[in-house]
Scaffold this active site. Sequence first.
Site, PDB file in Angstrom:
ATOM      1  N   CYS A  84      25.111 -21.632 -17.018  1.00  0.00           N
ATOM      2  CA  CYS A  84      25.915 -22.679 -17.383  1.00  0.00           C
ATOM      3  C   CYS A  84      26.356 -23.721 -16.209  1.00  0.00           C
ATOM      4  CB  CYS A  84      27.684 -22.040 -17.852  1.00  0.00           C
ATOM      5  SG  CYS A  84      27.025 -20.817 -19.252  1.00  0.00           S
ATOM      6  N   HIS A 334      30.999 -27.587 -24.363  1.00  0.00           N
ATOM      7  CA  HIS A 334      30.468 -26.811 -23.377  1.00  0.00           C
ATOM      8  C   HIS A 334      29.042 -26.880 -23.751  1.00  0.00           C
ATOM      9  CE1 HIS A 334      29.501 -24.343 -20.199  1.00  0.00           C
ATOM     10  NE2 HIS A 334      29.733 -23.237 -20.707  1.00  0.00           N
TER      11      HIS A 334
END
Length: 389
Positions: A84, A334
């Site tokens: 991420c 996200h």
Amino acid sequence: MTDVHVAGVGMTKFGSSPERTARDMFAQAAGEAFDDSGVSPDAIEELFYGNFMGEFAETQGHQGPLMADAAGISAPATRIESACASSGVAVRYGVNHVRSGAADVVLVGGAERMKNLSTPDGTRALSAAADALYEVNAGVTFPGAYSLMANSYFDEFGGTREDLAHIAVKNHANAVENDLAQFNRAIEVEDVLEAPTVSAPFGLYDCSPMSDGAAAAVLMSEEFVQDQGIETDVKITGVGQGSDSLALQDRVSIPRTPAAVEAGETAYEDAGVGPDDIDVAEVHDCFTIAEALALESLGFYEPGEAITAAREGETTIDGNLPVNLSGGLKAKGHPVGATGCAQISELTKLLRGDHVNSEAVSDAEVGLTHNAGGTVASCVVHILEEVDA
């Protein structure tokens, strides 16, 4: 170290766009960054592009040259993968490349396509950021891993589900007017507490969503900006990156994130600032507990103290340290490969005054971004400052 100017930023709306490919979304974000910077694609000397799960979502590897084509540039292109934190690390690579003198103008960014996958397939793909041998094989998913971190934090320092709920409520409130955010809807503490349990202590509203999206930024050297007479408003003055053991069981402490400590300390030293100098921050709140862990690791709070920051109004839009005025990962969304550069895009606009929430931080001169990978096995921190500050 030499400052690097953020000459232009671009970002798609985050959310559900399963019909759009990653290359399509990145082309849009890059085009917006070019328009914002006033330079053409021909000016780009290097591309650093972040993506995590392209092989899972689109059966597509080797994305560097693919995204260069999509952006309309002819330059060396490198894909960065750090879970991420992929595009946050891509930004760091771009900054260091410019600082080294290897290039004057670089394009950085990232994209992720996630919503074309089913929830089980998306969860499986995200699990590849954990330790396959010792975590994934045991059935650990990231909601489960972060719930272990949250419960360990509660055991060591205290804290409640309601404290976490205030973090979610704050970030949703910040996203209400952000047209690029996935969720433009306010929620209440009761909504968070009454939501279906995902992995105790987390309910649905404690968890960031799966998202599609892309973000990009054009970075320039000080010399190029001056020689070309280009006007910019924001510069990156500090960068830092840290790493930790991939699996939670190998950590010294489950509720501590030393990779973020290392990244933050390095970025502060690089920029010549400290936590007290930061006016606004975008931190990696993939789960509500992650925001509290980030604030402590970055030196804003002592261990055990950040859990009540949102409840007490310290990190709200009118607090002493506004955090995640974009809505954060929790409400902005996200798309994992795009998140780090999206933080750069949102904070750049906040500092230069053209973000929907800029008025709330109209006196802000120094900002920080914190982008984490996995259970913070990777972390990258950037310090951004107004050019004339």
